[in-house]
Design a protein around this motif. Sequence first.
Motif, PDB file in Angstrom:
ATOM      1  N   GLU A  73       0.870  -1.180   0.000  1.00  0.00           N
ATOM      2  CA  GLU A  73       0.000   0.000   0.000  1.00  0.00           C
ATOM      3  C   GLU A  73       0.908   1.231   0.000  1.00  0.00           C
ATOM      4  O   GLU A  73       1.588   1.492   0.994  1.00  0.00           O
ATOM      5  CB  GLU A  73      -0.864  -0.083   1.273  1.00  0.00           C
ATOM      6  CG  GLU A  73      -1.608   1.153   1.641  1.00  0.00           C
ATOM      7  CD  GLU A  73      -2.599   1.553   0.593  1.00  0.00           C
ATOM      8  OE1 GLU A  73      -2.328   2.574  -0.074  1.00  0.00           O
ATOM      9  OE2 GLU A  73      -3.614   0.850   0.447  1.00  0.00           O
ATOM     10  N   PRO A  74       0.954   1.951  -1.122  1.00  0.00           N
ATOM     11  CA  PRO A  74       1.961   3.021  -1.197  1.00  0.00           C
ATOM     12  C   PRO A  74       1.733   4.143  -0.184  1.00  0.00           C
ATOM     13  O   PRO A  74       2.675   4.775   0.265  1.00  0.00           O
ATOM     14  CB  PRO A  74       1.826   3.548  -2.626  1.00  0.00           C
ATOM     15  CG  PRO A  74       0.565   2.995  -3.173  1.00  0.00           C
ATOM     16  CD  PRO A  74       0.159   1.827  -2.346  1.00  0.00           C
ATOM     17  N   GLU A  75       0.462   4.374   0.161  1.00  0.00           N
ATOM     18  CA  GLU A  75       0.180   5.474   1.092  1.00  0.00           C
ATOM     19  C   GLU A  75       0.761   5.222   2.472  1.00  0.00           C
ATOM     20  O   GLU A  75       1.169   6.139   3.153  1.00  0.00           O
ATOM     21  CB  GLU A  75      -1.337   5.625   1.234  1.00  0.00           C
ATOM     22  CG  GLU A  75      -1.943   6.615   0.283  1.00  0.00           C
ATOM     23  CD  GLU A  75      -3.356   6.973   0.702  1.00  0.00           C
ATOM     24  OE1 GLU A  75      -4.057   6.087   1.245  1.00  0.00           O
ATOM     25  OE2 GLU A  75      -3.744   8.124   0.493  1.00  0.00           O
ATOM     26  N   THR A  76       0.713   3.954   2.914  1.00  0.00           N
ATOM     27  CA  THR A  76       1.109   3.661   4.295  1.00  0.00           C
ATOM     28  C   THR A  76       2.330   2.762   4.382  1.00  0.00           C
ATOM     29  O   THR A  76       2.910   2.627   5.459  1.00  0.00           O
ATOM     30  CB  THR A  76      -0.036   2.933   5.023  1.00  0.00           C
ATOM     31  OG1 THR A  76      -0.319   1.732   4.299  1.00  0.00           O
ATOM     32  CG2 THR A  76      -1.281   3.794   5.098  1.00  0.00           C
ATOM     33  N   GLY A  77       2.689   2.117   3.293  1.00  0.00           N
ATOM     34  CA  GLY A  77       3.798   1.177   3.333  1.00  0.00           C
ATOM     35  C   GLY A  77       3.412  -0.215   3.798  1.00  0.00           C
ATOM     36  O   GLY A  77       4.260  -1.097   3.914  1.00  0.00           O
ATOM     37  N   TRP A 121       7.505   2.368   3.860  1.00  0.00           N
ATOM     38  CA  TRP A 121       7.189   3.727   3.404  1.00  0.00           C
ATOM     39  C   TRP A 121       8.454   4.580   3.325  1.00  0.00           C
ATOM     40  O   TRP A 121       8.670   5.294   2.350  1.00  0.00           O
ATOM     41  CB  TRP A 121       6.158   4.368   4.343  1.00  0.00           C
ATOM     42  CG  TRP A 121       5.743   5.733   3.893  1.00  0.00           C
ATOM     43  CD1 TRP A 121       4.783   6.053   2.979  1.00  0.00           C
ATOM     44  CD2 TRP A 121       6.324   6.978   4.329  1.00  0.00           C
ATOM     45  NE1 TRP A 121       4.711   7.413   2.819  1.00  0.00           N
ATOM     46  CE2 TRP A 121       5.644   8.003   3.632  1.00  0.00           C
ATOM     47  CE3 TRP A 121       7.329   7.320   5.224  1.00  0.00           C
ATOM     48  CZ2 TRP A 121       5.951   9.356   3.823  1.00  0.00           C
ATOM     49  CZ3 TRP A 121       7.634   8.663   5.413  1.00  0.00           C
ATOM     50  CH2 TRP A 121       6.956   9.668   4.716  1.00  0.00           C
TER      51      TRP A 121
END
Lengths: 279, 780, 164
Positions: free
Chosen positions: B641-645, B768
């Motif tokens: 999940e790129p937003e949260t890592g 992240w």
Amino acid sequence: MKPVPFRYVVARSLEEALAALAEGGDDAKPLAGGQSLVPALNLRLLRPELLVDLNRAGLDGIVRENGSVRVGATTRQAELERSPHAHPLVREALPFVGHVVTRNRGTVGGSVAHADGAAELPLCLVALGGEVVAEGPDGRRTFPAEELFVTHYTTTLLPGELLVETVWPAPGGGERSAFEELALRGGDYALAMAAAVLRHDQGVIREARVAVGAVTDHPTALAEVEALLVGNAPSDELAHEAGALAATLVDPAGGIHATPAYLRHLTGVLVERAIRRAT
Amino acid sequence: MGTATARETRASWVGQSVPRLEDEALLRGRGRFMDDLDPVPGAAHAAIVRSQLPHARITVDASAALDAPGVVGVLTGEDVRALSRPFPAGIDSPVPFYAAAVDVARYAGEPVAVVVARTRYEAEDAAELVEVDYDPLDPVLDPVAASETDACVHDRSFHYGDVDEALARADLVVHETFRFPRFSCTPVECYGVVADWDEAAGSLTAWANFQGPFTLHGVAAAALGLRGSRFRLLTPPDSGGSFGIKSSIFTYVVLIGLAARKLGRPVRWIEDRVEHLLGSASSTQRVTTVEAGFAHDGELLALRYDAIEDVGAYVRAPEPATLYRMHGSLSGAYTVRNVAARNRVVLTNTLPSGLNRGFGGPQLYLPLERTMAIAARRMGLDPADVARRNLVPAEEMPYRTPSGALYDSGDYAACLQQALELSGYERRRAEAAAARADGRLLGVGIACVVEPSISNMGYITLTQTAIERAQALPKSGNAEGALVTIDPLGGVTVRLGTTPQGQGHRTVCAQVVADELGIEPGEVTVLSEMDTQTVPWTVSSGNYSSRFSGVAVGAVQRAAAQLRAKVDAVREHLEEPELSLRRVAGSVHWNPAGLPEGMEPGLSVVAYWSAPNLDPPDAEDRVASSAAHGFIADVCAVEVEPETGEVRVLDYVTVHDAGRLLHPALADGQVLGGFAHGAGAALFERHVVDEWGNPMTASFVDYVTPTAPDLPTPRIGHRSTPSPFTALGAKGIGEGNTMSVPAAIANAVADALGRDDVELPLTAPRVWELLQRPPEGGGR
Amino acid sequence: MTEIEVVVNGQRHREAVEDRLLLTDFLRQRLGLTGTHVGCEHGVCGCCTVRLDGVAVRGCLLLAVQADGCEVQTVEGLAGSGPLTALQEAFRRHFALQCGFCTPGILMAAEDLLSRGTPTRDEIVDLLSGHLCRCTGYAPIVDAIEEAAAGALPPADEPRPEGT
Ligand code: FES
Ligand code: FES
């Protein structure tokens, strides 16, 4: 890993509890669910001389009255979770509070009074604009929850004063709320969390409460974010902007698991998600 | 069903998932774990005072504690020095290692004194009164920096084939550094010891949830200055997990033994969780630089490792075994013939390392399997094709690796194929590529690992040069003993020296014995409590290197077979081929005069079994480091999940060839457990010290182990190619996924992110942070 | 010292205890009920879970004095001397325990959950987030609880030796 020696008394009423705490002074500690207190005792991080057990003082119960829900201090978290009176935000947040078994014992008032900066219930109470009722040697007072929390494990409760009740506003018309949290593993302390409570009317956000926790030393409502939202039509862009703003408003210390930069960023992400879902 | 009939039709309990003998008691809360035993009434309780600093000169003043209520006495480092000797280890080290800090504390959490009182509560009260004066010294924390100083206590290089030549002709050389973090399998039951010193006899009897290897019995006896026969070590019937960690308890057995000796009364110590995380054991931390040469078609031509192994504050036996356990498998599952390794061991001011599930495997396969994936990416090849190009072919089995292991059996390519098919590999790769084109971060990773089991007791002598070895007693093999007895009523009892901690050894032994004697497993009593005075054992006894199903089962089967032969001979002699076991037993016990001419009386057999293919290392430093070798092919699909890592494991497939499965359900249980530990290391777990060396992960709040919602469930496949080198053809299966999973997950995450520089554990914040940095060593 | 009266697994006990004595130590050391295990004493591992007046709680986070006048059920009280409960049987059938150290706590928590209705698989997984098991990887435990929740037990399929 065993506690230091202490004396233990059972309070059979609020009066008994207050009297015992008054007698014990600074070295007395009230014991509610014990899910945070007893680990600290076992680790000898706390060394009280007197424990006053509130579990039999008749301080539990959930009552709905006049558009709000009054929750007695020793009401178990599990009981609130199952209660039809629990605010949707609280019902959404409670599964993040510890685990099923700790919620069976942990209390609502205990969690609020313990004032752990990473605790969910204090955040919800602040986000909802709830109140706390405290009683002490000088009588009973009711005040906004936002005025309770000072910093980690520190509240404005006076010496000898007990938190006896929390007051949770019932959802108003057009209100939508959402709770967001990320922890390293299920049931763990949050890295960051956010709550949004928005009142919509005719496609416009009329009122907004946005609060964050774990990245601050106490649950913190973000007035600037709220101001940004109010009067505007909800949109993904607005939520994103609000998240970005939120990230600039916190200054987390970071720790072994996460850097300050990550926690700031995560705050933005969670605020954005909460606002979107509260739309 | 008559017994003879069952035998004639070759009935087999082995191979079936029979209910476990262990479960009834455990489910009722009637297990007997260490803290459930009260073997010597009146034992006093110990609390251990531990160093608060990672490195300091210390002075200890226990006088105030001695006056505290309930206190029996205090043991300090001075006493430990006076009453014991330093522990011997596999390599000489400049710092003597005692059971407690003597003058200098070398890690935060190191025992400084033992306070003994009537209750643990009082002992903890008094422990707070022990005054420790610290004169801080600079801590050594960084293994790489330490490798250039006198903290480097071992440095050996190994060469097989011609690595330089092969690298020179390679089309691609991958040159990367990989770090494997320090983690611990953290059994849910902590350590426990009860020690009883007999002053008159000059002997120590100790109960501990020790797991072997029993080489360490000798190490502890040496420290105590006792002959082995004067140091009686017993284990409880049940142990709450260990995964290697409880081998390191031996230093505490000595410590509590010395307390009992000094104070003249039995002493009990039950470790708490904070102590466990501060002071038990962890895996090593390893920094490995790999140089690997590949031909354009993906053939691996040469491999060079430069490994810096951080064993913590002391070289605690059997270290530096983590570094050598996999020595025969340096080439992994591949045919590469040019291999070199430089092995350095460094001391840092951190918790000493010890056995931990996978033991050396995770530390080897992370760099090796990451290197294979990096090479595939750089050459634009499918990692599965690169693996296939290099896997040892089935027709070359048994296969001798360049560093000396003899891979016994298996079709690695077929196993990989099965895993690829089970996972839908092609489809997953295509999906991941399509998703990435859409901006999502999906990736697929594979790992192919050889899982060695049954360690050669001689591999550790590779720490010495061939010349040094030639002057010492050769070491080899891996042997186990077992005792099988038939009582006058025909009841069958087995005694074992394998100190199980949940693997179900009792059940499997009962299956084996039932098959031999033609009875049912439930009729066999198996005692798993170890007692060095009454159970047959060898220096290699214990529960490690996945040796049970190969070696211990061999000993049990051999003993049971000898008994069966005797029973059959009696039947024949009595001319009653159908005579029940009970009647035969009655006859042997009650009527020795009626036995066949020359037959020994009694119905009790001790038998031993040793792996046949474990010679000492040869003059060229080649060693058959393990007797059996399973193979595992894993395929992992993740989304980041790129937003949260956050890393989400979308699917995990693991296909094993562990030879013959003696109990398929227990084998799957080992796979699931090994997977959980591998996934924990990949995604969550790590011991952290701050920049001053203070441990930051000394509780289960901070040392993050995965719980049910955090763990994906792998899909498991099996093939079965029996090992020619174990009694029943079984190979170890409990450690392989702890070796493979960190590599497979890291490969999948690297694929998802299109970069090479992923580092464990892949927690959301760390992933992240990685995404915020430009890739090192190239991106997609 | 405080005198307490506790009914444990149906049996009444009257004992004088030090105020700071943890319930886990009381059960294990005073009453000899060693089925309740201790894995962390700070509320994370869940091994110590017992039922207090029917409700699953952490034994290590309760003082023995707090149990005064209460009923405590431990793992020993599940089946008593009778046959294993359906949940225990399901654990056995699914090989949901290896070392068995985490098992008593999980059984007590799961019995409580099952007493409140039929949980979904997600609810079972969520329950287990409060319990550490280092042996099984959890999946067999989830399966066992799910099967016990469903109530219908598959017909006993006793293994026989192969070839007979
Ligand atoms: S011992 Fe109580 S939760 Fe671990
Ligand atoms: S079965 Fe060993 S910890 Fe769960």
